[in-house]
Scaffold this active site. Structure first.
Site, PDB file in Angstrom:
ATOM      1  N   LYS A 152      -6.976  75.758  63.207  1.00  0.00           N
ATOM      2  CA  LYS A 152      -6.134  77.057  63.044  1.00  0.00           C
ATOM      3  C   LYS A 152      -6.478  77.903  62.135  1.00  0.00           C
ATOM      4  CE  LYS A 152      -2.437  79.176  65.107  1.00  0.00           C
ATOM      5  NZ  LYS A 152      -3.383  80.483  64.399  1.00  0.00           N
ATOM      6  N   SER A 157      -0.993  82.788  59.110  1.00  0.00           N
ATOM      7  CA  SER A 157      -0.286  81.559  61.124  1.00  0.00           C
ATOM      8  C   SER A 157      -1.026  80.091  60.594  1.00  0.00           C
ATOM      9  CB  SER A 157      -1.083  82.301  61.644  1.00  0.00           C
ATOM     10  OG  SER A 157      -0.235  83.319  61.743  1.00  0.00           O
ATOM     11  N   LYS A 185       1.737  77.267  61.392  1.00  0.00           N
ATOM     12  CA  LYS A 185       1.355  77.083  63.236  1.00  0.00           C
ATOM     13  C   LYS A 185       1.193  75.387  62.975  1.00  0.00           C
ATOM     14  CE  LYS A 185       1.736  81.288  65.073  1.00  0.00           C
ATOM     15  NZ  LYS A 185       1.257  82.350  63.714  1.00  0.00           N
ATOM     16  N   SER A 225      -2.376  82.288  68.447  1.00  0.00           N
ATOM     17  CA  SER A 225      -1.588  82.632  67.615  1.00  0.00           C
ATOM     18  C   SER A 225       0.246  83.705  67.746  1.00  0.00           C
ATOM     19  CB  SER A 225      -2.161  83.412  66.354  1.00  0.00           C
ATOM     20  OG  SER A 225      -1.611  82.657  65.189  1.00  0.00           O
TER      21      SER A 225
END
Length: 412
Positions: A256, A85, A88, A145
Site C-alpha cells: 500500500k 493512505s 487502508k 487507493s
C-alpha cells in the site's frame, strides 16, 4: 530456504541427570567462545555493521521479515508520523477478518452513501447509491487507493465510519501498535490525532499478509477495469495500481502507498523471494520516486543477508507411557512448525533437533497441554523451541477400570 535437519536426537527423562552433561557443557562453552571470537574478527575486519551501510532518503523506515517478525533494519521506526493512505492496511485487515468470521462475504452488495461518494483525494468516483460487490470494493481500495470505496466498506461493516474507526483502534491495541491512533478509515485527514509509526505499520502489514495471504490477489493487480452502473448509465473505469514497485521490483507482492502534503510519501512494501517474505515500510520520503527506491534498497538488503530455516514438524512422534490412566499411552503432537531467520551466514545444515520428553506421565492428561519440547541447536547455541503437546485426553483410572482390565485380560 533450508528445510528440517537430518540429525534429530531424542532425550527421554528430561528431569533426570545423565552421563555426558559435563562434556556437553564443555562443547557448548567452546562453541560460545569460538562464536564470540568470530564475531570480533568480523567486526574488526568487516568494518561497520551491515545496517549502517543501508542508506535511505526517508526519515523513518523499517525492514521486517514477515513470518518471524524479526527486524533487520530500522531508522526512527517509533517516530509518530502521518500515515496517509497506508491507513487502508488496517481497513483491509478488518475487512478480511470480518469475511473470515462469516459476517460479510465477497459477494455482498456494498451501497455507496452520499458521505462516501463525497470523499476527495484518491478515489474511484463512486456515485451516491451506486452498488458494487465487496470483492470489487476491495480492488478499489488495494489497487487504486479509493477513499470513497474505503468509507463505503467501513459503513457496510460497522454502520458508520466512526464506528469502524473504533474497531480500527481496538485492533491496533490488540496488535501492540502502541504509537498509533486512527481518526478515519482512509488516511485523508490531516489531523494531528491521526498518526502511526513505521514499526506499527509493519505490525499491521505482517498481520494482514500472514493471516490473510489472499490479499495478494488484490495487491498484485497492476490494472483492471470495473463497471460503474448508475442512473446516468453504464461506464467502465480502469483501476491503476499506485504501487509502482510492482513494475520496478521483480519480487514485489504489495502492499500500500500513501501520500498527502503532511505525510509526504509513504509506502508499505511487501516482497517474496526464495520462500522469504519481507516488509519494508518507508514514511515521509521527500518525493514519490524516493519511497520506491528506499523500499527496493531495504528489500534487496534483507534478501541478500537472509536465509530461512524451516522445520514443518510433520515427522511422527513416539507415544508416551501413561501411568494410572484409562489408556496406557498417549499420542503426542507438535504445537506447530519452527522457523529461524539467519542473517549471519551460518551453515544451517548443522542445525540439530533435540526432543526432550519424560519417560512417562501420570494421569490425568489433558489434550493440548505441554508434554515436552523440541529444541533447535546450532553449534551449541539454542535457536528456539517448539512445544510438544499431548494429542489426546487420558482420564485417571478408577477402581472399576482396573477390574475391567483384569476381566478383559482373563478372557484373553
Amino acid at each position: 530456504m533450508k528445510e528440517k535437519p537430518e540429525n534429530t536426537r531424542l532425550r527421554i527423562g528430561l528431569h533426570k541427570k545423565g552421563p555426558g552433561r559435563g562434556r556437553q557443557a564443555g562443547r557448548r562453552w567452546a562453541a560460545f567462545v569460538m562464536g564470540l571470537w568470530m564475531t570480533l574478527l568480523q567486526f574488526v575486519y568487516g568494518g561497520l555493521p551491515a545496517q549502517a551501510q543501508v542508506e535511505v532518503s526517508a526519515p523513518s523506515a523499517i525492514l521486517m521479515e514477515a513470518s518471524t517478525g524479526q527486524v533487520l533494519f530500522e531508522l526512527n521506526a517509533t517516530e509518530r508520523r502521518c500515515p496517509a493512505s497506508i491507513t487502508k492496511i488496517m481497513t483491509l485487515l478488518l475487512t478480511f477478518e470480518q469475511i473470515e468470521l462469516g459476517k460479510i462475504s465477497l459477494e455482498d452488495n456494498v451501497i455507496t452513501s452520499e458521505y462516501a461518494s463525497s470523499m476527495g483525494g484518491s478515489q474511484v468516483f463512486l456515485a451516491q447509491g451506486e452498488t458494487q460487490t465487496l470483492d470489487t470494493m476491495i480492488k478499489c481500495i488495494a489497487v487504486a487507493s479509493g477513499n470513497d470505496a474505503s468509507v463505503a466498506v467501513a459503513e457496510h461493516i460497522a454502520g458508520s465510519e466512526e464506528a469502524f474507526v473504533a474497531l480500527m483502534n481496538d485492533k491496533a491495541g490488540q496488535l501492540g501498535m502502541t504509537d498509533t491512533h486512527f481518526e478515519d478509515c482512509c488516511g485523508l485527514t490531516n489531523s494531528d490525532g491521526h498518526y502511526t509509526t513505521a514499526r506499527d505499520v509493519a505490525l499491521m502489514s505482517r498481520e494482514l499478509i500472514t493471516k490473510y495471504p489472499q490479499v495478494y490477489n488484490y495487491t498484485q493487480i497492476w490494472m483492471e477495469d470495473i463497471t460503474h452502473e448508475t442512473r446516468q448509465g453504464t461506464t467502465n473505469f480502469t483501476l491503476s495500481s499506485t504501487n509502482k514497485l510492482l513494475k520496478q521490483y521483480p519480487y514485489a507482492t504489495g502492499l500500500k502507498t500513501g501520500s498527502t502534503e503532511k505525510a509526504k510519501f509513504c509506502l508499505a512494501a511487501t516482497a517474496r523471494k526464495d520462500g522469504i517474505d519481507m516488509i519494508a515500510v518507508v514514511m515521509g520520503a521527500p518525493d514519490p520516486k524516493g519511497r520506491f527506491k528506499d523500499a527496493q534498497t531495504l528489500l534487496t538488503y534483507g534478501f541478500n543477508i537472509s536465509a530461512m530455516y524451516v522445520d514443518p514438524n510433520t515427522d511422527p512422534l513416539p507415544s508416551l507411557a501413561v501411568e494410572r490412566g484409562v489408556a496406557e499411552q498417549v499420542p503426542l503432537a507438535y504445537a506447530g512448525e519452527f522457523r529461524y531467520l539467519d542473517t549471519q551466514g551460518r551453515d544451517l545444515n548443522r542445525v540439530e533437533k533435540v526432543m526432550e520428553l519424560p519417560e512417562s506421565v501420570q494421569a490425568p492428561v489433558e489434550q493440548g497441554r505441554q508434554a515436552g519440547v523440541a529444541k533447535y541447536i546450532l553449534d551449541g547455541v539454542e535457536l528456539g523451541v517448539v512445544p510438544i503437546l499431548y494429542g489426546e485426553t487420558v482420564a485417571k483410572a478408577a477402581y472399576s477400570d482396573y477390574l475391567h482390565k483384569i476381566f478383559r485380560e482373563f478372557l484373553l
